[in-house]
Design a protein around this motif. Sequence first.
Motif, PDB file in Angstrom:
ATOM      1  N   GLU A  69      31.573   4.404-106.426  1.00  0.00           N
ATOM      2  CA  GLU A  69      32.933   4.643-105.915  1.00  0.00           C
ATOM      3  C   GLU A  69      33.516   5.931-106.508  1.00  0.00           C
ATOM      4  OE1 GLU A  69      31.976   1.739-107.442  1.00  0.00           O
ATOM      5  OE2 GLU A  69      31.735   0.528-105.633  1.00  0.00           O
ATOM      6  N   THR A  70      33.315   6.123-107.810  1.00  0.00           N
ATOM      7  CA  THR A  70      33.810   7.340-108.455  1.00  0.00           C
ATOM      8  C   THR A  70      33.088   8.566-107.908  1.00  0.00           C
ATOM      9  OG1 THR A  70      34.409   6.123-110.445  1.00  0.00           O
ATOM     10  CG2 THR A  70      34.114   8.506-110.682  1.00  0.00           C
ATOM     11  N   LYS A  71      31.787   8.445-107.692  1.00  0.00           N
ATOM     12  CA  LYS A  71      31.029   9.566-107.128  1.00  0.00           C
ATOM     13  C   LYS A  71      31.561   9.940-105.749  1.00  0.00           C
ATOM     14  CE  LYS A  71      26.720   8.740-109.588  1.00  0.00           C
ATOM     15  NZ  LYS A  71      25.315   8.322-109.480  1.00  0.00           N
ATOM     16  N   ALA A  72      31.859   8.943-104.928  1.00  0.00           N
ATOM     17  CA  ALA A  72      32.386   9.220-103.586  1.00  0.00           C
ATOM     18  C   ALA A  72      33.736   9.927-103.665  1.00  0.00           C
ATOM     19  CB  ALA A  72      32.511   7.926-102.786  1.00  0.00           C
ATOM     20  N   ARG A  73      34.602   9.484-104.562  1.00  0.00           N
ATOM     21  CA  ARG A  73      35.905  10.148-104.739  1.00  0.00           C
ATOM     22  C   ARG A  73      35.722  11.569-105.258  1.00  0.00           C
ATOM     23  NH1 ARG A  73      40.171   7.396-108.157  1.00  0.00           N
ATOM     24  NH2 ARG A  73      38.732   8.237-109.597  1.00  0.00           N
ATOM     25  N   LEU A  74      34.770  11.739-106.174  1.00  0.00           N
ATOM     26  CA  LEU A  74      34.530  13.063-106.738  1.00  0.00           C
ATOM     27  C   LEU A  74      33.949  14.015-105.698  1.00  0.00           C
ATOM     28  CD1 LEU A  74      34.704  14.909-109.121  1.00  0.00           C
ATOM     29  CD2 LEU A  74      32.526  14.000-109.939  1.00  0.00           C
ATOM     30  N   VAL A  75      33.027  13.541-104.865  1.00  0.00           N
ATOM     31  CA  VAL A  75      32.480  14.392-103.800  1.00  0.00           C
ATOM     32  C   VAL A  75      33.602  14.861-102.879  1.00  0.00           C
ATOM     33  CG1 VAL A  75      31.078  14.362-101.695  1.00  0.00           C
ATOM     34  CG2 VAL A  75      30.109  13.559-103.848  1.00  0.00           C
ATOM     35  N   ALA A  76      34.492  13.957-102.508  1.00  0.00           N
ATOM     36  CA  ALA A  76      35.619  14.335-101.651  1.00  0.00           C
ATOM     37  C   ALA A  76      36.478  15.400-102.344  1.00  0.00           C
ATOM     38  CB  ALA A  76      36.464  13.105-101.307  1.00  0.00           C
ATOM     39  N   HIS A  77      36.696  15.250-103.633  1.00  0.00           N
ATOM     40  CA  HIS A  77      37.507  16.219-104.368  1.00  0.00           C
ATOM     41  C   HIS A  77      36.770  17.554-104.551  1.00  0.00           C
ATOM     42  CE1 HIS A  77      40.710  17.646-106.815  1.00  0.00           C
ATOM     43  NE2 HIS A  77      39.962  17.747-107.905  1.00  0.00           N
ATOM     44  N   LEU A  78      35.463  17.515-104.769  1.00  0.00           N
ATOM     45  CA  LEU A  78      34.698  18.758-104.917  1.00  0.00           C
ATOM     46  C   LEU A  78      34.728  19.591-103.643  1.00  0.00           C
ATOM     47  CD1 LEU A  78      31.643  17.461-106.961  1.00  0.00           C
ATOM     48  CD2 LEU A  78      33.401  19.059-107.760  1.00  0.00           C
ATOM     49  N   ARG A  79      35.018  18.969-102.531  1.00  0.00           N
ATOM     50  CA  ARG A  79      35.128  19.709-101.269  1.00  0.00           C
ATOM     51  C   ARG A  79      36.376  20.599-101.235  1.00  0.00           C
ATOM     52  NH1 ARG A  79      31.075  17.918 -98.124  1.00  0.00           N
ATOM     53  NH2 ARG A  79      30.350  15.777 -98.400  1.00  0.00           N
ATOM     54  N   THR A  80      37.237  20.515-102.264  1.00  0.00           N
ATOM     55  CA  THR A  80      38.391  21.418-102.355  1.00  0.00           C
ATOM     56  C   THR A  80      38.022  22.724-103.068  1.00  0.00           C
ATOM     57  OG1 THR A  80      39.246  20.539-104.470  1.00  0.00           O
ATOM     58  CG2 THR A  80      39.964  19.421-102.427  1.00  0.00           C
ATOM     59  N   CYS A  81      36.805  22.819-103.560  1.00  0.00           N
ATOM     60  CA  CYS A  81      36.338  24.042-104.228  1.00  0.00           C
ATOM     61  C   CYS A  81      36.113  25.141-103.197  1.00  0.00           C
ATOM     62  CB  CYS A  81      34.997  23.795-104.930  1.00  0.00           C
ATOM     63  SG  CYS A  81      35.076  22.676-106.304  1.00  0.00           S
ATOM     64  N   LYS A  82      36.095  26.378-103.687  1.00  0.00           N
ATOM     65  CA  LYS A  82      35.741  27.507-102.831  1.00  0.00           C
ATOM     66  C   LYS A  82      34.254  27.421-102.495  1.00  0.00           C
ATOM     67  CE  LYS A  82      36.889  30.341-105.901  1.00  0.00           C
ATOM     68  NZ  LYS A  82      37.354  31.188-106.947  1.00  0.00           N
ATOM     69  N   PRO A  83      33.862  27.841-101.308  1.00  0.00           N
ATOM     70  CA  PRO A  83      32.442  27.937-101.014  1.00  0.00           C
ATOM     71  C   PRO A  83      31.763  28.838-102.040  1.00  0.00           C
ATOM     72  CG  PRO A  83      33.713  28.168 -99.006  1.00  0.00           C
ATOM     73  CD  PRO A  83      34.694  28.183-100.150  1.00  0.00           C
ATOM     74  N   GLY A  84      30.607  28.415-102.493  1.00  0.00           N
ATOM     75  CA  GLY A  84      29.859  29.169-103.493  1.00  0.00           C
ATOM     76  C   GLY A  84      30.051  28.653-104.908  1.00  0.00           C
ATOM     77  N   THR A  85      30.979  27.717-105.105  1.00  0.00           N
ATOM     78  CA  THR A  85      31.176  27.147-106.432  1.00  0.00           C
ATOM     79  C   THR A  85      29.896  26.429-106.851  1.00  0.00           C
ATOM     80  OG1 THR A  85      33.540  26.859-106.062  1.00  0.00           O
ATOM     81  CG2 THR A  85      32.550  25.518-107.800  1.00  0.00           C
ATOM     82  N   ARG A  86      29.473  26.672-108.076  1.00  0.00           N
ATOM     83  CA  ARG A  86      28.264  26.031-108.599  1.00  0.00           C
ATOM     84  C   ARG A  86      28.641  24.699-109.248  1.00  0.00           C
ATOM     85  NH1 ARG A  86      23.962  30.045-109.277  1.00  0.00           N
ATOM     86  NH2 ARG A  86      24.264  31.315-107.434  1.00  0.00           N
TER      87      ARG A  86
END
Length: 128
Positions: A69-86
């Motif tokens: 569940e935390t991973k799913a929430r984190l993936v959704a939040h990581l999608r707010t990063c700029k393209p190219g973020t490592r």
Amino acid sequence: LGAGRGRVLLAARWWGAGAHGVELLADHVARVAPWLQPAGITLTVGDMTREPLADATHIFCNWVAFSPETKARLVAHLRTCKPGTRIITVTRPIQAEGFTGHGWHWMLFTWGLEKVWLQEYRPDPMPV
């Protein structure tokens, strides 16, 4: 994200990077933040899925420690990063659309050797 006691933040500073960590456990932050501050590191208490990520160029998460569940929430939040973020994860890569793999390396942690994955956030496929 999920900075714990800040060891990865110290490593980032040794390499010359700016380092800011967020950790849910206030006890971890209270114990180590004063020791990290002279090195130019900030460590704050917070929910990693609410941390602003727009300016991040590299993000480390101890992926193995999170529930599905935390991973799913984190993936959704990581999608707010700029393209190219490592994105750097421990043990397993992020297996979600938009996260491309660059490979992995063995790294030594306090508990032993683990695979560390380096991926890049690419919401749109890169041209061939």
